[in-house]
Design a protein around this motif. Structure first.
Motif, PDB file in Angstrom:
ATOM      1  N   PRO A  32      47.878  50.933  50.300  1.00 38.53           N
ATOM      2  CA  PRO A  32      47.029  49.965  51.013  1.00 38.53           C
ATOM      3  C   PRO A  32      45.543  50.327  51.008  1.00 38.53           C
ATOM      4  O   PRO A  32      44.690  49.445  51.143  1.00 38.53           O
ATOM      5  CB  PRO A  32      47.594  49.993  52.439  1.00 38.53           C
ATOM      6  N   SER A  33      45.206  51.606  50.826  1.00 35.52           N
ATOM      7  CA  SER A  33      43.800  52.019  50.837  1.00 35.52           C
ATOM      8  C   SER A  33      43.030  51.452  49.646  1.00 35.52           C
ATOM      9  O   SER A  33      41.800  51.356  49.687  1.00 35.52           O
ATOM     10  CB  SER A  33      43.681  53.542  50.848  1.00 35.52           C
ATOM     11  N   LEU A  34      43.737  51.052  48.591  1.00 38.98           N
ATOM     12  CA  LEU A  34      43.062  50.498  47.422  1.00 38.98           C
ATOM     13  C   LEU A  34      42.403  49.167  47.745  1.00 38.98           C
ATOM     14  O   LEU A  34      41.355  48.832  47.185  1.00 38.98           O
ATOM     15  CB  LEU A  34      44.050  50.338  46.261  1.00 38.98           C
ATOM     16  N   ALA A  35      42.996  48.399  48.637  1.00 40.78           N
ATOM     17  CA  ALA A  35      42.404  47.117  49.028  1.00 40.78           C
ATOM     18  C   ALA A  35      41.062  47.324  49.719  1.00 40.78           C
ATOM     19  O   ALA A  35      40.147  46.504  49.594  1.00 40.78           O
ATOM     20  CB  ALA A  35      43.360  46.347  49.940  1.00 40.78           C
ATOM     21  N   GLU A  36      40.923  48.434  50.454  1.00 41.70           N
ATOM     22  CA  GLU A  36      39.649  48.753  51.095  1.00 41.70           C
ATOM     23  C   GLU A  36      38.633  49.250  50.073  1.00 41.70           C
ATOM     24  O   GLU A  36      37.443  48.918  50.156  1.00 41.70           O
ATOM     25  CB  GLU A  36      39.866  49.815  52.169  1.00 41.70           C
ATOM     26  N   ALA A  37      39.107  50.027  49.091  1.00 38.68           N
ATOM     27  CA  ALA A  37      38.200  50.573  48.082  1.00 38.68           C
ATOM     28  C   ALA A  37      37.723  49.510  47.098  1.00 38.68           C
ATOM     29  O   ALA A  37      36.588  49.574  46.607  1.00 38.68           O
ATOM     30  CB  ALA A  37      38.889  51.716  47.332  1.00 38.68           C
ATOM     31  N   PHE A  38      38.602  48.529  46.813  1.00 39.91           N
ATOM     32  CA  PHE A  38      38.279  47.487  45.822  1.00 39.91           C
ATOM     33  C   PHE A  38      38.590  46.110  46.413  1.00 39.91           C
ATOM     34  O   PHE A  38      39.527  45.426  45.986  1.00 39.91           O
ATOM     35  CB  PHE A  38      39.076  47.711  44.531  1.00 39.91           C
ATOM     36  N   PRO A  39      37.819  45.681  47.413  1.00 37.54           N
ATOM     37  CA  PRO A  39      38.152  44.443  48.136  1.00 37.54           C
ATOM     38  C   PRO A  39      38.059  43.183  47.296  1.00 37.54           C
ATOM     39  O   PRO A  39      38.668  42.164  47.656  1.00 37.54           O
ATOM     40  CB  PRO A  39      37.110  44.422  49.264  1.00 37.54           C
ATOM     41  N   ALA A  40      37.311  43.207  46.172  1.00 37.05           N
ATOM     42  CA  ALA A  40      37.169  42.009  45.338  1.00 37.05           C
ATOM     43  C   ALA A  40      38.356  41.801  44.412  1.00 37.05           C
ATOM     44  O   ALA A  40      38.499  40.720  43.818  1.00 37.05           O
ATOM     45  CB  ALA A  40      35.886  42.092  44.512  1.00 37.05           C
ATOM     46  N   ALA A  41      39.203  42.815  44.267  1.00 38.20           N
ATOM     47  CA  ALA A  41      40.336  42.706  43.348  1.00 38.20           C
ATOM     48  C   ALA A  41      41.308  41.627  43.816  1.00 38.20           C
ATOM     49  O   ALA A  41      41.535  41.436  45.017  1.00 38.20           O
ATOM     50  CB  ALA A  41      41.064  44.050  43.250  1.00 38.20           C
ATOM     51  N   ALA A  42      41.873  40.907  42.859  1.00 35.68           N
ATOM     52  CA  ALA A  42      42.866  39.889  43.198  1.00 35.68           C
ATOM     53  C   ALA A  42      44.020  40.504  43.980  1.00 35.68           C
ATOM     54  O   ALA A  42      44.502  39.923  44.966  1.00 35.68           O
ATOM     55  CB  ALA A  42      43.373  39.209  41.927  1.00 35.68           C
ATOM     56  N   ALA A  43      44.462  41.691  43.548  1.00 33.11           N
ATOM     57  CA  ALA A  43      45.593  42.348  44.203  1.00 33.11           C
ATOM     58  C   ALA A  43      45.266  42.721  45.641  1.00 33.11           C
ATOM     59  O   ALA A  43      46.159  42.794  46.491  1.00 33.11           O
ATOM     60  CB  ALA A  43      45.994  43.592  43.412  1.00 33.11           C
ATOM     61  N   ALA A  44      43.977  42.958  45.942  1.00 36.75           N
ATOM     62  CA  ALA A  44      43.576  43.285  47.308  1.00 36.75           C
ATOM     63  C   ALA A  44      43.733  42.079  48.226  1.00 36.75           C
ATOM     64  O   ALA A  44      43.873  42.226  49.445  1.00 36.75           O
ATOM     65  CB  ALA A  44      42.133  43.774  47.327  1.00 36.75           C
ATOM     66  N   LYS A  45      43.709  40.888  47.641  1.00 34.33           N
ATOM     67  CA  LYS A  45      43.826  39.647  48.414  1.00 34.33           C
ATOM     68  C   LYS A  45      45.244  39.086  48.394  1.00 34.33           C
ATOM     69  O   LYS A  45      45.490  37.977  48.879  1.00 34.33           O
ATOM     70  CB  LYS A  45      42.858  38.609  47.854  1.00 34.33           C
ATOM     71  N   GLY A  46      46.158  39.863  47.777  1.00 32.54           N
ATOM     72  CA  GLY A  46      47.537  39.412  47.707  1.00 32.54           C
ATOM     73  C   GLY A  46      47.842  38.502  46.545  1.00 32.54           C
ATOM     74  O   GLY A  46      48.941  37.950  46.456  1.00 32.54           O
ATOM     75  N   ASP A  47      46.863  38.310  45.645  1.00 31.02           N
ATOM     76  CA  ASP A  47      47.077  37.474  44.463  1.00 31.02           C
ATOM     77  C   ASP A  47      47.454  38.339  43.269  1.00 31.02           C
ATOM     78  O   ASP A  47      47.037  39.500  43.174  1.00 31.02           O
ATOM     79  CB  ASP A  47      45.802  36.692  44.121  1.00 31.02           C
TER      80      ASP A  47
END
Length: 355
Positions: free
Chosen positions: A274-289
């Motif tokens: 889950p920390s990757l979503a904080e490190a790379f918030p623009a990533a599609a995977a960070a948004k659940g896509d």
């Protein structure tokens, strides 16, 4: 103790080879000659102990000759090259200057140091080349072998074909101890974000589109850089003078298939950490896509070869070489490296923009 000169050792494959050679030949003196153009970065090797970086051009005869003589170099591993096909289409001159004339200059310097002096000292000049010199394969054609006729289709591959022939000529004409390897598409740590896999990885982390040339059915054989470096090491240490070896990854895939696998690995990494979503918030995977939602098709490039495939059975038979990475293991390792080393690829990307 031997002394080895690694040209282009601050580039992608060169830096990985420097690390490999330093680890497996701890007694050797290791010198890197690199012009530190857009493709070479001292950051890629600055943490490797006991490696000396000389910033210079392989086309500088005085510099290269003095290095070989003054430092008692007995091995050259020649990675230094312009290698990006798109760049060669728009500016072929530098490819001829570096890949052909630069290689000729190294050979002239090696001949002067190793043959003309009359010392008779054992030596080796290993030349790194590409499977692209063979041209494009039909869908049902057998994979490239070492005796496949050359048929380069881009200024890049033509320049590498020219350098291959010059290396061969220096062995046949002067007796210089040379070996050559022709590799398939490499991937792995320290690859610049202009190449397919790191470009798609970094674009995905920024939430940018994943540009796919044409229909995405161009086929390539993918070789993890670690396996490539191990194969080169084996050739240098054990192959006979004058030999040429193909080095393949055993993973021929359509670009679309490769990209889908890459996207799956990326999604899996974000789901597990889950920390990757904080490190790379623009990533599609960070948004659940799904990362694959970023795929987009663009116009195909000029002279785009349809298929490459490499038969490396000679390497396996002669030298007993075995790959350590499957494509799935290799992509997992590569994605993890880029996630863990964002400082490196951000720095080199910024430097490329300035260049």
């Amino acid at each position: 103790m031997s002394a080895i000169l690694i040209t282009g050792g601050a580039g992608f494959i060169g830096a990985n080879f420097v690390r490999r050679w330093r680890a497996t030949h701890p007694q050797d003196e290791v010198l890197v000659l690199d012009a530190l153009t857009y493709a070479g970065h001292r950051e890629s090797i600055e943490d490797v102990a006991d490696v000396e970086l000389i910033v210079g051009d392989i086309g500088d005869f005085k510099l290269v000759s003095s290095l070989l003589l003054d430092r008692n170099i007995d091995r050259i591993v020649h990675f230094a090259a312009e290698s990006h096909v798109d760049r060669s289409i728009h500016g072929p001159d530098i490819f001829i200057a570096t890949n052909v004339m630069g290689t000729l200059n190294l050979l002239k310097s090696a001949k002067k140091a190793w043959l003309d002096s009359g010392t008779g000292r054992p030596h080796r000049f290993h030349h790194i080349s590409t499977d692209e010199v063979y041209g494009s394969l039909a869908p049902d054609a057998p994979a490239f072998r070492e005796d496949t006729p050359y048929a380069p289709n881009s200024p890049y591959s033509a320049s590498k074909a020219g350098s291959d022939h010059i290396v061969r000529a220096y062995h046949s004409t002067y007796g210089l101890d040379v070996t050559t390897s022709n590799c398939s598409n490499n991937y792995g740590p320290y690859q610049l974000p202009e190449k397919l896999i790191p470009l798609f990885l970094t674009n995905a982390l920024h939430g940018k589109g994943l540009p796919i040339y044409g229909d995405g059915q161009h086929r390539r054989d993918w070789l993890h850089v670690s396996d490539h470096c191990r194969a080169i090491e084996s050739i240098i240490d054990h192959a006979s003078a004058g030999e040429t070896y193909n080095i393949g990854g055993g993973a021929e895939l359509a670009n679309l298939d490769l990209i889908d696998r890459l996207c799956t690995v990326m999604d899996r990494a974000f789901a597990a950490d889950p920390s990757l979503a904080e490190a790379f918030p623009a990533a599609a995977a960070a948004k659940g896509d799904p990362t694959a939602s970023l795929k987009t098709h663009i116009e195909d490039r000029l002279g785009h070869d349809r298929r490459y495939a490499v038969d490396d059975s000679k390497l396996v038979k002669d030298l007993g070489f075995e790959r350590a990475y499957t494509i799935d293991d290799g992509l997992e390792q590569t994605v993890r490296w880029y996630l863990d080393n964002a400082a490196w690829w951000r720095a080199v990307s910024a430097q490329q923009k300035m260049d």
